[in-house]
Write a protein that holds these residues in place. Structure first.
Motif, mmCIF file in Angstrom:
data_model
loop_
_atom_site.group_PDB
_atom_site.id
_atom_site.type_symbol
_atom_site.label_atom_id
_atom_site.label_comp_id
_atom_site.label_asym_id
_atom_site.label_seq_id
_atom_site.Cartn_x
_atom_site.Cartn_y
_atom_site.Cartn_z
ATOM 1 N N CYS A 37 -27.109 -23.642 -16.036
ATOM 2 C CA CYS A 37 -26.229 -23.542 -17.216
ATOM 3 C C CYS A 37 -24.764 -23.429 -16.819
ATOM 4 O O CYS A 37 -23.887 -23.895 -17.545
ATOM 5 C CB CYS A 37 -26.656 -22.356 -18.074
ATOM 6 S SG CYS A 37 -28.187 -22.676 -18.976
ATOM 7 N N SER A 38 -24.486 -22.831 -15.669
ATOM 8 C CA SER A 38 -23.073 -22.721 -15.277
ATOM 9 C C SER A 38 -22.480 -24.101 -14.998
ATOM 10 O O SER A 38 -21.271 -24.296 -15.094
ATOM 11 C CB SER A 38 -22.901 -21.786 -14.080
ATOM 12 O OG SER A 38 -23.588 -22.242 -12.941
ATOM 13 N N LEU A 39 -23.324 -25.062 -14.675
ATOM 14 C CA LEU A 39 -22.840 -26.411 -14.359
ATOM 15 C C LEU A 39 -22.899 -27.374 -15.540
ATOM 16 O O LEU A 39 -22.454 -28.518 -15.421
ATOM 17 C CB LEU A 39 -23.697 -27.009 -13.233
ATOM 18 C CG LEU A 39 -23.257 -26.805 -11.788
ATOM 19 C CD1 LEU A 39 -24.295 -27.414 -10.851
ATOM 20 C CD2 LEU A 39 -21.898 -27.436 -11.524
ATOM 21 N N ALA A 40 -23.472 -26.941 -16.665
ATOM 22 C CA ALA A 40 -23.799 -27.879 -17.749
ATOM 23 C C ALA A 40 -22.566 -28.636 -18.271
ATOM 24 O O ALA A 40 -22.630 -29.844 -18.531
ATOM 25 C CB ALA A 40 -24.488 -27.141 -18.896
ATOM 26 N N ASP A 41 -21.449 -27.949 -18.416
ATOM 27 C CA ASP A 41 -20.267 -28.616 -18.983
ATOM 28 C C ASP A 41 -19.683 -29.623 -17.993
ATOM 29 O O ASP A 41 -19.255 -30.719 -18.377
ATOM 30 C CB ASP A 41 -19.225 -27.556 -19.381
ATOM 31 C CG ASP A 41 -19.813 -26.562 -20.370
ATOM 32 O OD1 ASP A 41 -20.054 -26.957 -21.531
ATOM 33 O OD2 ASP A 41 -20.079 -25.405 -19.978
ATOM 34 N N ILE A 42 -19.680 -29.220 -16.727
ATOM 35 C CA ILE A 42 -19.169 -30.123 -15.677
ATOM 36 C C ILE A 42 -20.023 -31.378 -15.606
ATOM 37 O O ILE A 42 -19.514 -32.502 -15.541
ATOM 38 C CB ILE A 42 -19.157 -29.375 -14.318
ATOM 39 C CG1 ILE A 42 -18.112 -28.256 -14.343
ATOM 40 C CG2 ILE A 42 -18.919 -30.329 -13.163
ATOM 41 C CD1 ILE A 42 -18.285 -27.195 -13.290
ATOM 42 N N VAL A 43 -21.344 -31.177 -15.623
ATOM 43 C CA VAL A 43 -22.265 -32.307 -15.543
ATOM 44 C C VAL A 43 -22.114 -33.204 -16.775
ATOM 45 O O VAL A 43 -22.180 -34.438 -16.680
ATOM 46 C CB VAL A 43 -23.708 -31.792 -15.368
ATOM 47 C CG1 VAL A 43 -24.724 -32.881 -15.664
ATOM 48 C CG2 VAL A 43 -23.902 -31.272 -13.948
ATOM 49 N N VAL A 211 -7.935 -25.311 -9.546
ATOM 50 C CA VAL A 211 -8.836 -24.314 -10.125
ATOM 51 C C VAL A 211 -8.878 -24.550 -11.628
ATOM 52 O O VAL A 211 -7.833 -24.676 -12.269
ATOM 53 C CB VAL A 211 -8.344 -22.878 -9.824
ATOM 54 C CG1 VAL A 211 -9.313 -21.844 -10.406
ATOM 55 C CG2 VAL A 211 -8.196 -22.672 -8.317
ATOM 56 N N VAL A 212 -10.082 -24.658 -12.177
ATOM 57 C CA VAL A 212 -10.209 -24.895 -13.617
ATOM 58 C C VAL A 212 -11.243 -23.962 -14.238
ATOM 59 O O VAL A 212 -12.071 -23.383 -13.536
ATOM 60 C CB VAL A 212 -10.650 -26.350 -13.945
ATOM 61 C CG1 VAL A 212 -9.626 -27.342 -13.459
ATOM 62 C CG2 VAL A 212 -12.022 -26.653 -13.383
ATOM 63 N N ASP A 213 -11.188 -23.876 -15.561
ATOM 64 C CA ASP A 213 -12.254 -23.220 -16.310
ATOM 65 C C ASP A 213 -13.393 -24.241 -16.407
ATOM 66 O O ASP A 213 -13.264 -25.260 -17.078
ATOM 67 C CB ASP A 213 -11.731 -22.837 -17.704
ATOM 68 C CG ASP A 213 -12.838 -22.279 -18.606
ATOM 69 O OD1 ASP A 213 -14.033 -22.343 -18.221
ATOM 70 O OD2 ASP A 213 -12.497 -21.786 -19.699
ATOM 71 N N GLY A 214 -14.482 -23.944 -15.742
ATOM 72 C CA GLY A 214 -15.596 -24.902 -15.654
ATOM 73 C C GLY A 214 -16.353 -25.081 -16.948
ATOM 74 O O GLY A 214 -17.298 -25.880 -17.001
ATOM 75 N N HIS A 215 -15.968 -24.355 -18.003
ATOM 76 C CA HIS A 215 -16.622 -24.534 -19.306
ATOM 77 C C HIS A 215 -15.699 -25.188 -20.323
ATOM 78 O O HIS A 215 -16.065 -25.369 -21.475
ATOM 79 C CB HIS A 215 -17.151 -23.198 -19.824
ATOM 80 C CG HIS A 215 -18.140 -22.585 -18.885
ATOM 81 N ND1 HIS A 215 -19.275 -23.255 -18.476
ATOM 82 C CD2 HIS A 215 -18.153 -21.399 -18.233
ATOM 83 C CE1 HIS A 215 -19.952 -22.493 -17.623
ATOM 84 N NE2 HIS A 215 -19.292 -21.377 -17.458
ATOM 85 N N ASP A 216 -14.511 -25.562 -19.872
ATOM 86 C CA ASP A 216 -13.547 -26.256 -20.718
ATOM 87 C C ASP A 216 -13.612 -27.743 -20.361
ATOM 88 O O ASP A 216 -13.055 -28.177 -19.342
ATOM 89 C CB ASP A 216 -12.143 -25.673 -20.457
ATOM 90 C CG ASP A 216 -11.061 -26.360 -21.270
ATOM 91 O OD1 ASP A 216 -11.305 -27.481 -21.788
ATOM 92 O OD2 ASP A 216 -9.959 -25.786 -21.363
ATOM 93 N N VAL A 217 -14.333 -28.500 -21.159
ATOM 94 C CA VAL A 217 -14.571 -29.905 -20.801
ATOM 95 C C VAL A 217 -13.257 -30.671 -20.651
ATOM 96 O O VAL A 217 -13.149 -31.565 -19.811
ATOM 97 C CB VAL A 217 -15.497 -30.622 -21.824
ATOM 98 C CG1 VAL A 217 -16.902 -30.057 -21.774
ATOM 99 C CG2 VAL A 217 -14.926 -30.581 -23.228
ATOM 100 N N VAL A 242 -19.531 -19.146 -15.701
ATOM 101 C CA VAL A 242 -20.374 -17.985 -15.991
ATOM 102 C C VAL A 242 -21.822 -18.409 -15.790
ATOM 103 O O VAL A 242 -22.265 -19.404 -16.370
ATOM 104 C CB VAL A 242 -20.167 -17.501 -17.443
ATOM 105 C CG1 VAL A 242 -21.163 -16.374 -17.783
ATOM 106 C CG2 VAL A 242 -18.721 -17.048 -17.646
ATOM 107 N N LYS A 243 -22.505 -17.664 -14.950
ATOM 108 C CA LYS A 243 -23.914 -17.994 -14.722
ATOM 109 C C LYS A 243 -24.698 -17.745 -16.010
ATOM 110 O O LYS A 243 -24.522 -16.726 -16.662
ATOM 111 C CB LYS A 243 -24.464 -17.140 -13.572
ATOM 112 C CG LYS A 243 -25.647 -17.768 -12.862
ATOM 113 C CD LYS A 243 -25.818 -17.232 -11.449
ATOM 114 C CE LYS A 243 -27.100 -17.782 -10.820
ATOM 115 N NZ LYS A 243 -27.183 -17.508 -9.392
ATOM 116 N N GLY A 244 -25.518 -18.710 -16.379
ATOM 117 C CA GLY A 244 -26.287 -18.574 -17.628
ATOM 118 C C GLY A 244 -25.491 -18.921 -18.864
ATOM 119 O O GLY A 244 -25.941 -18.671 -19.992
ATOM 120 N N LYS A 245 -24.304 -19.503 -18.704
ATOM 121 C CA LYS A 245 -23.398 -19.797 -19.821
ATOM 122 C C LYS A 245 -24.109 -20.515 -20.981
ATOM 123 O O LYS A 245 -24.862 -21.471 -20.766
ATOM 124 C CB LYS A 245 -22.247 -20.668 -19.309
ATOM 125 C CG LYS A 245 -21.263 -21.116 -20.375
ATOM 126 C CD LYS A 245 -20.368 -19.975 -20.818
ATOM 127 C CE LYS A 245 -19.341 -20.460 -21.850
ATOM 128 N NZ LYS A 245 -18.458 -19.341 -22.283
#
Lengths: 275, 320
Positions: A37-43, A211-217, A242-245
């Motif tokens: 889930c922490s990678l979902a937005d990046i992916v 460095v970026v916010d990994g949940h901000d597409v 965030v792990k489990g985001k």
């Protein structure tokens, strides 16, 4: 800047990916929920905005490649592949880790089209990605190689050998995405084994670092676009995540690294993601 | 290394040099061949490829783990990478990279283990690979080449390059007399009879063929007829041919410059199970090597010289 509709599309896709992750893990079975889930937005941004890839021609020479050095997060890539149409979602989504399934516990390129390398023994994915990037350059291809790395994984020595090599060979077609979710299997990375000044280290190893916010597409997309302008050096995107985001009860909880979901948790997760 | 082959004096070649020359030859024909090195190019002779094709040569620094996975990445891009370092590091330091990055995915990487066995005689236990055969044979999808001389090295490298999948090629540091019968051809998995004989069959791989041939010659002077069977690839290995070549023999001897654990000795004993043919073993008997003043001195110390083979041949004739 992404158009608003594009941003919304990527956010919706990230939500679908998270739903697929939860569905694949199912009830009462161990699954790498947190780091997927922490990678979902990046992916989502990679597969549905950035990468040149074609589900109907998975081996297309000019494609961009995505490798998961943190192979235990395989299900986030499976989700992206099924949402892209690499394989039938309905047929496969309940087969994760079942005997004979192409959805192995860790990615297996010989079992599933769209998987680019066999990863899971941590610390090896950047070397594979760097070698691949070097090979693509030899062929004069413009393809980019994206590799996602866990922050806990950075304790592996080989990964720093690979960083040096990427810099030595000026692999400007390589992008290392560090999923800095701050948790490893047994607790906070900061408590268990300190990585120190990651940004400074990556710069010292010859990377162009963002460095970026990994949940901000939008921020992720911008960083990935920016990477294309860098010449003669590899790019590192440190994504704070965030792990489990997206799954409220799992966010920031180390036990969901490879935890199980109860029926209530499973239902709750899908309910939240549907909202 | 002194040996005679039916009284015929032959030329001498070095496996490392023949390997380097073959790489250059293949590299000229196939632009996908790339070579990786961990700072031992002057020893492994990958330096010959560097001179010929600098753009396809990757000096990886003293970092065997990254070199090996990086080679896997080059294979993902369609290249045919050859990695170079000493056998002990190729199979040991980079074992997990071979297993995980390369072999599980059947990637087309050629791992070349140079200065194998005790051939790096001066450097001692840390540099002498006694376990590489067992380690590499244990990895699924791996083909394990164990050429006996410089001539066969060229054939093995060619075969490895033509095979789509992971390979391990075990090379000796020192000069070796030419003994491989080129007219016999070269086929992966098939044993090669270097010398015919009726009483005993001596199975060898790598350099041990030389001691076995010398021992067989000495045995003949004693009235014992010993065949010498060289195994070009420990894996795969045609079990039917190994059995056939042992048929009618009073006993067989297996000798290898590698550990008794997980090598050719155990393999032949396994293949001959149920035949009732006694097996005499010769190997590095589960010990590390040590420094010596020559390769030959170490082989004699660990009872892997021609005289030791002869003793085993004599034993095999009178068994059981």
């Amino acid at each position: 800047m992404l158009e608003a509709v594009e941003k919304q599309r990527l956010e919706e896709m990230a939500k679908e990916i998270r739903k697929d992750i939860v569905t694949m893990i199912g009830v009462g079975k161990a699954g790498h929920l947190g780091g997927s889930c922490s990678l979902a937005d990046i992916v989502s941004v990679l597969y549905f905005y950035k990468m040149n890839h074609d589900p109907s021609d998975p081996k297309k020479k000019e494609r961009d490649r995505f490798l998961l050095s943190k192979g235990h997060a395989a299900i986030v890539q499976y989700a992206a592949l099924m949402e892209s149409g690499y394989f039938d979602k309905e047929e496969s989504i309940h087969t994760l880790k079942k005997l004979g399934s192409h959805l192995q516990g860790h990615p297996d390129m010989r079992k599933l089209a769209g998987i680019e390398a066999n990863t899971g023994s941590l610390g090896q994915g950047v070397s594979l990605a760097a070698g691949l990037a070097a090979g693509l350059k030899l062929d004069g291809l413009e393809s980019k190689v994206y590799v996602a790395v866990g922050d806990g994984e950075l304790a592996e020595g080989q990964i720093w050998e690979a960083f040096m090599a990427a810099s030595n060979f000026e692999l400007d077609n390589l992008r290392v995405i560090i999923d800095r979710n701050g948790l490893q299997a047994t607790g906070k990375t900061a408590d268990r084994f300190r990585i120190g000044d990651l940004e400074g280290k990556m710069k010292a190893f010859g990377f162009e670092v963002t460095v970026v916010d990994g949940h901000d597409v939008e921020a992720v997309a911008q960083a990935l676009d920016q990477a294309d302008t860098v010449k003669k050096k590899p790019v590192c995107i440190i994504a704070d995540t965030v792990k489990g985001k997206g799954i409220p009860f799992a966010e920031g909880i180390a036990s969901f690294h490879n935890g199980t979901l109860t029926q209530e948790q499973y239902d709750e997760a899908l309910r939240v993601l549907a909202g | 290394m002194s040996s005679r082959n039916g009284g015929l004096k032959l030329g001498t070649h070095n496996q490392r040099v023949e390997y380097g020359k073959k790489l250059v030859e293949l590299g000229g024909k196939n632009a996908d061949i790339v070579v990786l090195e961990a700072d031992l190019g002057k020893s492994t002779m990958s330096s010959l490829f560097e001179e010929a094709f600098p753009d396809r040569y990757f000096e990886m620094g003293i970092a065997e783990q990254n070199m090996t996975s990086f080679a896997g990445g080059l294979a993902l891009a369609g290249k045919i990478p050859f990695t170079n370092t000493f056998a002990v590091f190729a199979s040991g330091r980079a074992y997990d990279q071979i297993r995980q990055s390369i072999a599980t995915a059947k990637l087309n990487v050629k791992v070349v283990g140079s200065s194998s066995g005790m051939s790096d005689f001066g450097d001692g236990a840390t540099h002498q690979s006694i376990d590489d055969v067992a380690i590499m044979s244990a990895v699924p999808n791996m083909t394990v080449f164990t050429p006996c001389d410089g001539i066969e090295t060229g054939l093995a490298v060619e075969a490895a390059a033509a095979l789509d999948g992971p390979c391990y090629i075990r090379l000796c540091r020192n000069d070796l007399e030419d003994i491989y019968p080129v007219q016999a051809g070269y086929r992966i998995g098939e044993p090669v009879a270097l010398r015919e004989g009726v009483d005993v069959a001596v199975y060898t791989h790598g350099i041990m063929a030389h001691a076995a041939l010398a021992a067989a010659q000495m045995a003949q002077e004693e009235g014992i007829s010993a065949a010498v069977i060289h195994i070009p690839t420990i894996k795969p290995l045609r079990e039917d041919l190994v059995r056939k070549l042992a048929e009618g023999k009073k006993g067989v001897v297996v000798c290898e410059e590698a550990s008794i654990q997980g090598g050719l000795n155990m393999l032949v004993s396994y293949i001959l199970r149920g035949t009732g043919i006694p097996v005499e073993s010769m190997a590095v008997m589960d010990v590390f090597g040590q420094s010596g003043s020559s390769h030959q001195e170490l082989l004699a110390y660990y009872e892997l010289d021609a005289e030791s083979v002869l003793k085993k041949i004599r034993k095999a004739v009178v068994l059981p």
